[in-house]
Design an enzyme around this catalytic site. Structure first.
Site, PDB file in Angstrom:
ATOM      1  N   ARG A  41       0.848  -0.839   0.497  1.00 46.88           N
ATOM      2  CA  ARG A  41       0.030  -0.500  -0.194  1.00 46.88           C
ATOM      3  C   ARG A  41       1.257   1.127   0.256  1.00 46.88           C
ATOM      4  O   ARG A  41       0.530   1.903  -0.508  1.00 46.88           O
ATOM      5  CB  ARG A  41      -1.054  -0.213   1.614  1.00 46.88           C
ATOM      6  CG  ARG A  41      -1.947   1.190   1.806  1.00 46.88           C
ATOM      7  CD  ARG A  41      -2.983   0.876   3.133  1.00 46.88           C
ATOM      8  NE  ARG A  41      -1.390   1.346   4.298  1.00 46.88           N
ATOM      9  CZ  ARG A  41      -1.121   1.676   4.836  1.00 46.88           C
ATOM     10  NH1 ARG A  41      -0.607   3.311   4.086  1.00 46.88           N
ATOM     11  NH2 ARG A  41       0.226   1.250   5.456  1.00 46.88           N
ATOM     12  N   HIS A  66       6.554  -9.232   7.094  1.00 41.34           N
ATOM     13  CA  HIS A  66       6.964  -8.355   6.895  1.00 41.34           C
ATOM     14  C   HIS A  66       8.213  -7.710   6.592  1.00 41.34           C
ATOM     15  O   HIS A  66       8.279  -6.618   7.691  1.00 41.34           O
ATOM     16  CB  HIS A  66       6.254  -7.820   5.555  1.00 41.34           C
ATOM     17  CG  HIS A  66       5.586  -7.145   5.455  1.00 41.34           C
ATOM     18  ND1 HIS A  66       4.434  -6.553   5.960  1.00 41.34           N
ATOM     19  CD2 HIS A  66       5.433  -5.863   5.980  1.00 41.34           C
ATOM     20  CE1 HIS A  66       4.058  -5.622   6.625  1.00 41.34           C
ATOM     21  NE2 HIS A  66       4.485  -4.906   6.796  1.00 41.34           N
ATOM     22  N   ASP A 114       4.921  -4.978  10.206  1.00 42.11           N
ATOM     23  CA  ASP A 114       6.487  -4.812  10.201  1.00 42.11           C
ATOM     24  C   ASP A 114       7.547  -4.799  10.607  1.00 42.11           C
ATOM     25  O   ASP A 114       7.584  -4.408  12.308  1.00 42.11           O
ATOM     26  CB  ASP A 114       6.461  -2.646   9.888  1.00 42.11           C
ATOM     27  CG  ASP A 114       7.315  -1.982   9.762  1.00 42.11           C
ATOM     28  OD1 ASP A 114       8.621  -2.557   9.794  1.00 42.11           O
ATOM     29  OD2 ASP A 114       7.626  -0.939  10.284  1.00 42.11           O
ATOM     30  N   SER A 116      -1.263  -7.451   9.564  1.00 42.24           N
ATOM     31  CA  SER A 116       0.123  -7.220   8.939  1.00 42.24           C
ATOM     32  C   SER A 116       1.252  -6.693   9.303  1.00 42.24           C
ATOM     33  O   SER A 116       0.948  -5.547  10.710  1.00 42.24           O
ATOM     34  CB  SER A 116      -0.181  -6.167   8.239  1.00 42.24           C
ATOM     35  OG  SER A 116       1.073  -5.386   7.451  1.00 42.24           O
ATOM     36  N   CYS A 133      -3.324  -3.493  12.338  1.00 43.42           N
ATOM     37  CA  CYS A 133      -1.977  -4.457  12.122  1.00 43.42           C
ATOM     38  C   CYS A 133      -2.562  -5.394  12.892  1.00 43.42           C
ATOM     39  O   CYS A 133      -2.362  -6.702  12.669  1.00 43.42           O
ATOM     40  CB  CYS A 133      -1.098  -3.564  11.732  1.00 43.42           C
ATOM     41  SG  CYS A 133      -0.421  -2.776  10.728  1.00 43.42           S
ATOM     42  N   ARG A 139     -13.555 -17.741  24.515  1.00 42.27           N
ATOM     43  CA  ARG A 139     -14.263 -16.908  23.965  1.00 42.27           C
ATOM     44  C   ARG A 139     -13.871 -15.610  24.578  1.00 42.27           C
ATOM     45  O   ARG A 139     -14.592 -14.372  24.327  1.00 42.27           O
ATOM     46  CB  ARG A 139     -16.015 -17.004  24.240  1.00 42.27           C
ATOM     47  CG  ARG A 139     -16.659 -17.771  23.415  1.00 42.27           C
ATOM     48  CD  ARG A 139     -17.810 -18.021  23.699  1.00 42.27           C
ATOM     49  NE  ARG A 139     -18.433 -18.927  22.900  1.00 42.27           N
ATOM     50  CZ  ARG A 139     -20.011 -19.359  22.958  1.00 42.27           C
ATOM     51  NH1 ARG A 139     -20.995 -18.275  23.593  1.00 42.27           N
ATOM     52  NH2 ARG A 139     -20.456 -20.390  22.201  1.00 42.27           N
ATOM     53  N   ASN A 142       5.232  -4.294  19.930  1.00 42.35           N
ATOM     54  CA  ASN A 142       3.445  -5.298  19.584  1.00 42.35           C
ATOM     55  C   ASN A 142       4.274  -5.723  20.369  1.00 42.35           C
ATOM     56  O   ASN A 142       3.126  -6.473  21.801  1.00 42.35           O
ATOM     57  CB  ASN A 142       3.908  -6.013  17.926  1.00 42.35           C
ATOM     58  CG  ASN A 142       2.779  -4.049  16.948  1.00 42.35           C
ATOM     59  OD1 ASN A 142       3.360  -4.237  16.135  1.00 42.35           O
ATOM     60  ND2 ASN A 142       2.205  -2.949  17.127  1.00 42.35           N
TER      61      ASN A 142
END
Length: 264
Positions: free
Chosen positions: A21, A207, A169, A167, A146, A127, A177
């Protein structure tokens, strides 16, 4: 954090080159998992210095349900600046979905309060999930989530957490994260009177950006050092009452910071 370096090596060896993107270009793999035993140290990358102050403030900001970067700016945290509008707003991103997921009836669900209550009353539930991926509001968000959803798991008096990150980085974002969700797991465990289990990280499109390759090579040349210790200094009445000064990171001896551009 040898696991983190192993992921980088795996992407370089097995990844495919893809467009993205941002127009930057990536080397990417699909589907990867790492597991960290939180009783054996706090999983903060040591092969470069990570800004733990920003990680803590961002997590507290999420838990406030806030989606304006004023709090972050006031605390000299700039990680969301590129995506905010002229008023500092980001739309209904993480904090909004965690704390006030809108329902069809016009009410809102506080997923954080709900999951903590469920952990206490139904620890064997399958749950115990919090989701930021609200399909109906993605087009209103400055950036689609993300780290999309996470699940808690209780066994033998220990709390574990698994994050699914659609996603990732790996060079810039992933160390943040991992540390953020490890700290959140510690906070929830304290609130629920549970010991620490594992933090499990699962990645989708995982990635390295093409303009991070030199930085990645430098990081891979460094030897990991012992993990630091994170201590929560008090137990507040609620998950929402933690303050920045409640957290103390000790024995963190990282290699120097490595600067890299952010793909927006």
């Amino acid at each position: 954090m040898q696991q983190y370096l192993d992921l980088m090596k795996h992407i370089l060896a097995e990844g495919v080159d893809k467009s993205d993107r941002t127009g930057t270009g990536t080397r990417s793999v699909f589907g990867y998992q790492m597991r960290f035993d939180l009783s054996k140290g706090f999983p903060l990358v040591t092969t470069k210095k990570c800004h733990m102050r920003s990680i803590i403030h961002e997590l507290l900001w999420f838990l406030k349900g806030d989606t304006n970067i004023a709090y972050l700016r006031d605390n000299k945290v700039s990680i969301w600046d590129e995506w905010a509008d002229e008023n500092g707003d980001l739309g209904p991103v993480y904090g909004a979905q965690w704390r006030s997921w809108p329902t069809q009836s016009g009410e809102a669900i506080d997923q954080i309060s709900q999951v903590i209550a469920q952990i206490k009353s139904q620890p064997d539930s399958r749950r115990l999930i919090v989701s930021a991926w609200n399909v109906g509001e993605l087009d209103k968000m400055a950036l689609a989530p993300c780290h999309a959803f996470f699940q808690f798991y209780v066994a033998d008096g220990k709390l574990s957490c698994q994050l699914y990150q659609r996603s990732c980085d790996v060079f810039l974002g992933l160390p943040f994260n991992i540390a953020s969700y490890a700290l959140l797991t510690m906070m929830v465990a304290q609130q629920c009177d549970l010991a620490l289990g594992d933090f499990v990280w699962t990645g989708g499109d995982t990635h390295l950006y093409s303009n991070h390759m030199e930085q990645t090579a430098l990081q891979l040349s460094r030897e990991p050092r012992p993990l630091p210790t994170m201590t929560i200094l008090r137990k507040p009445a609620s998950i929402f009452d933690y303050q920045f000064d409640d957290f103390a990171l000790s024995n963190y001896d990282p290699h120097p910071h490595i600067k890299a551009p952010v793909a927006v």
